[in-house]
Design a protein around this motif. Structure first.
Motif, PDB file in Angstrom:
ATOM      1  N   PHE A   1       2.747  14.815  -8.470  1.00  8.30           N
ATOM      2  CA  PHE A   1       3.782  15.831  -8.097  1.00  8.30           C
ATOM      3  C   PHE A   1       4.388  16.082  -9.716  1.00  8.30           C
ATOM      4  O   PHE A   1       4.555  17.228 -10.102  1.00  8.30           O
ATOM      5  N   ALA A   2       4.652  15.141 -10.436  1.00 10.42           N
ATOM      6  CA  ALA A   2       5.305  15.369 -11.840  1.00 10.42           C
ATOM      7  C   ALA A   2       4.228  15.790 -12.675  1.00 10.42           C
ATOM      8  O   ALA A   2       4.447  16.946 -13.477  1.00 10.42           O
ATOM      9  N   MET A   3       2.886  15.499 -12.500  1.00 12.29           N
ATOM     10  CA  MET A   3       1.743  15.953 -13.349  1.00 12.29           C
ATOM     11  C   MET A   3       1.472  17.589 -13.033  1.00 12.29           C
ATOM     12  O   MET A   3       1.498  18.609 -13.803  1.00 12.29           O
ATOM     13  N   TRP A   4       1.570  17.824 -11.743  1.00 15.87           N
ATOM     14  CA  TRP A   4       1.236  19.110 -11.348  1.00 15.87           C
ATOM     15  C   TRP A   4       2.295  19.981 -11.715  1.00 15.87           C
ATOM     16  O   TRP A   4       2.442  21.188 -12.059  1.00 15.87           O
ATOM     17  N   GLY A   5       3.685  19.587 -11.612  1.00 18.83           N
ATOM     18  CA  GLY A   5       4.744  20.367 -12.028  1.00 18.83           C
ATOM     19  C   GLY A   5       5.083  20.675 -13.637  1.00 18.83           C
ATOM     20  O   GLY A   5       5.203  21.548 -13.786  1.00 18.83           O
ATOM     21  N   ALA A   6       4.423  19.679 -14.216  1.00 19.20           N
ATOM     22  CA  ALA A   6       4.373  19.924 -15.653  1.00 19.20           C
ATOM     23  C   ALA A   6       3.135  20.939 -16.254  1.00 19.20           C
ATOM     24  O   ALA A   6       3.518  21.677 -16.679  1.00 19.20           O
ATOM     25  N   ILE A   7       2.153  21.015 -15.476  1.00 23.25           N
ATOM     26  CA  ILE A   7       1.139  21.746 -15.672  1.00 23.25           C
ATOM     27  C   ILE A   7       1.456  23.190 -15.085  1.00 23.25           C
ATOM     28  O   ILE A   7       1.493  24.393 -15.788  1.00 23.25           O
ATOM     29  N   ALA A   8       2.325  23.199 -13.991  1.00 23.71           N
ATOM     30  CA  ALA A   8       2.680  24.741 -13.639  1.00 23.71           C
ATOM     31  C   ALA A   8       3.604  25.372 -14.597  1.00 23.71           C
ATOM     32  O   ALA A   8       3.761  26.361 -15.007  1.00 23.71           O
ATOM     33  N   GLY A   9       4.705  24.203 -14.810  1.00 21.77           N
ATOM     34  CA  GLY A   9       5.529  24.668 -16.126  1.00 21.77           C
ATOM     35  C   GLY A   9       4.959  25.200 -17.432  1.00 21.77           C
ATOM     36  O   GLY A   9       5.434  26.359 -17.828  1.00 21.77           O
ATOM     37  N   VAL A  10       3.854  24.602 -17.886  1.00 20.49           N
ATOM     38  CA  VAL A  10       3.305  24.938 -19.085  1.00 20.49           C
ATOM     39  C   VAL A  10       2.685  26.488 -18.870  1.00 20.49           C
ATOM     40  O   VAL A  10       2.826  27.222 -19.616  1.00 20.49           O
ATOM     41  N   ILE A  11       1.899  26.501 -17.432  1.00 20.41           N
ATOM     42  CA  ILE A  11       1.332  27.773 -17.372  1.00 20.41           C
ATOM     43  C   ILE A  11       2.222  28.895 -17.308  1.00 20.41           C
ATOM     44  O   ILE A  11       2.045  29.957 -17.845  1.00 20.41           O
TER      45      ILE A  11
ATOM     46  N   ALA B   1       0.934  -1.095   0.133  1.00 24.12           N
ATOM     47  CA  ALA B   1      -0.014   0.046   0.020  1.00 24.12           C
ATOM     48  C   ALA B   1       0.909   1.224  -0.074  1.00 24.12           C
ATOM     49  O   ALA B   1       0.544   2.168  -0.644  1.00 24.12           O
ATOM     50  N   GLY B   2       2.152   1.306   0.818  1.00 25.25           N
ATOM     51  CA  GLY B   2       2.915   2.403   0.825  1.00 25.25           C
ATOM     52  C   GLY B   2       3.692   2.487  -0.513  1.00 25.25           C
ATOM     53  O   GLY B   2       3.694   3.731  -0.943  1.00 25.25           O
ATOM     54  N   ALA B   3       3.841   1.338  -1.403  1.00 27.86           N
ATOM     55  CA  ALA B   3       4.689   1.649  -2.611  1.00 27.86           C
ATOM     56  C   ALA B   3       3.418   2.146  -3.651  1.00 27.86           C
ATOM     57  O   ALA B   3       3.965   2.874  -4.282  1.00 27.86           O
ATOM     58  N   GLN B   4       2.232   1.727  -3.481  1.00 28.23           N
ATOM     59  CA  GLN B   4       1.324   2.249  -4.489  1.00 28.23           C
ATOM     60  C   GLN B   4       1.029   3.840  -4.104  1.00 28.23           C
ATOM     61  O   GLN B   4       0.833   4.794  -5.070  1.00 28.23           O
ATOM     62  N   GLU B   5       1.100   4.155  -2.778  1.00 26.18           N
ATOM     63  CA  GLU B   5       0.662   5.353  -2.332  1.00 26.18           C
ATOM     64  C   GLU B   5       1.781   6.526  -3.026  1.00 26.18           C
ATOM     65  O   GLU B   5       1.667   7.672  -3.411  1.00 26.18           O
ATOM     66  N   SER B   6       3.347   5.970  -2.676  1.00 27.82           N
ATOM     67  CA  SER B   6       4.263   6.758  -3.290  1.00 27.82           C
ATOM     68  C   SER B   6       4.205   6.896  -4.818  1.00 27.82           C
ATOM     69  O   SER B   6       4.807   7.893  -5.171  1.00 27.82           O
ATOM     70  N   ALA B   7       3.797   5.782  -5.536  1.00 24.64           N
ATOM     71  CA  ALA B   7       3.856   5.922  -6.966  1.00 24.64           C
ATOM     72  C   ALA B   7       2.910   7.045  -7.328  1.00 24.64           C
ATOM     73  O   ALA B   7       3.068   7.836  -8.156  1.00 24.64           O
ATOM     74  N   ASP B   8       1.555   7.049  -6.570  1.00 26.41           N
ATOM     75  CA  ASP B   8       0.729   7.854  -6.828  1.00 26.41           C
ATOM     76  C   ASP B   8       1.033   9.332  -6.496  1.00 26.41           C
ATOM     77  O   ASP B   8       0.594  10.213  -7.387  1.00 26.41           O
ATOM     78  N   LYS B   9       1.799   9.602  -5.542  1.00 27.65           N
ATOM     79  CA  LYS B   9       2.283  10.771  -5.125  1.00 27.65           C
ATOM     80  C   LYS B   9       3.186  11.219  -6.389  1.00 27.65           C
ATOM     81  O   LYS B   9       3.178  12.550  -6.621  1.00 27.65           O
ATOM     82  N   ALA B  10       4.077  10.469  -6.449  1.00 23.62           N
ATOM     83  CA  ALA B  10       5.168  10.459  -7.797  1.00 23.62           C
ATOM     84  C   ALA B  10       4.645  11.013  -9.111  1.00 23.62           C
ATOM     85  O   ALA B  10       4.981  12.169  -9.529  1.00 23.62           O
ATOM     86  N   ARG B  11       3.483  10.509  -9.371  1.00 23.62           N
ATOM     87  CA  ARG B  11       2.806  10.724 -10.443  1.00 23.62           C
ATOM     88  C   ARG B  11       1.874  12.147 -10.541  1.00 23.62           C
ATOM     89  O   ARG B  11       2.080  12.939 -11.469  1.00 23.62           O
TER      90      ARG B  11
END
Length: 100
Positions: free
Chosen positions: A70-80, A58-68
């Protein structure tokens, strides 16, 4: 010897494969989009395989979800930021050309 990521291990999810850690997306986000969110993505991505190997599925899945996330929001912020920068440059260019 049995490893936690092998099928048939009690408590391991079906398929026995760890979730995608999204490390590549975290690195790309760090390099090209948004440094702080990209670094957070890399940190969480680095935790996925270790947690999986320790049996914390469960912790591995949670970390994978958080990594995805943060990467998604970082990409969106960069585009904006890039879009706002282009708009600013266009406004400055139009303003400079009308003053001549």
């Amino acid at each position: 010897m049995s490893y936690p990521n092998q099928p048939g291990v009690p408590g391991a999810p079906a398929g026995g494969q760890p979730p995608a850690n999204n490390l590549v997306w975290g690195i790309l986000t760090t390099l090209f989009c948004c440094l702080p969110l990209g670094v957070a993505s890399i940190v969480f991505a680095a935790q996925v395989n270790g947690k999986w190997a320790a049996g914390d599925y469960a912790g591995a899945q949670e970390s994978a979800d958080k990594a995805r996330k943060f990467a998604m929001w970082g990409a969106i912020a960069g585009v904006i930021v890039i879009v706002l920068y282009v708009i600013l440059i266009v406004i400055i260019g139009v303003g400079a050309s009308t003053n001549n």
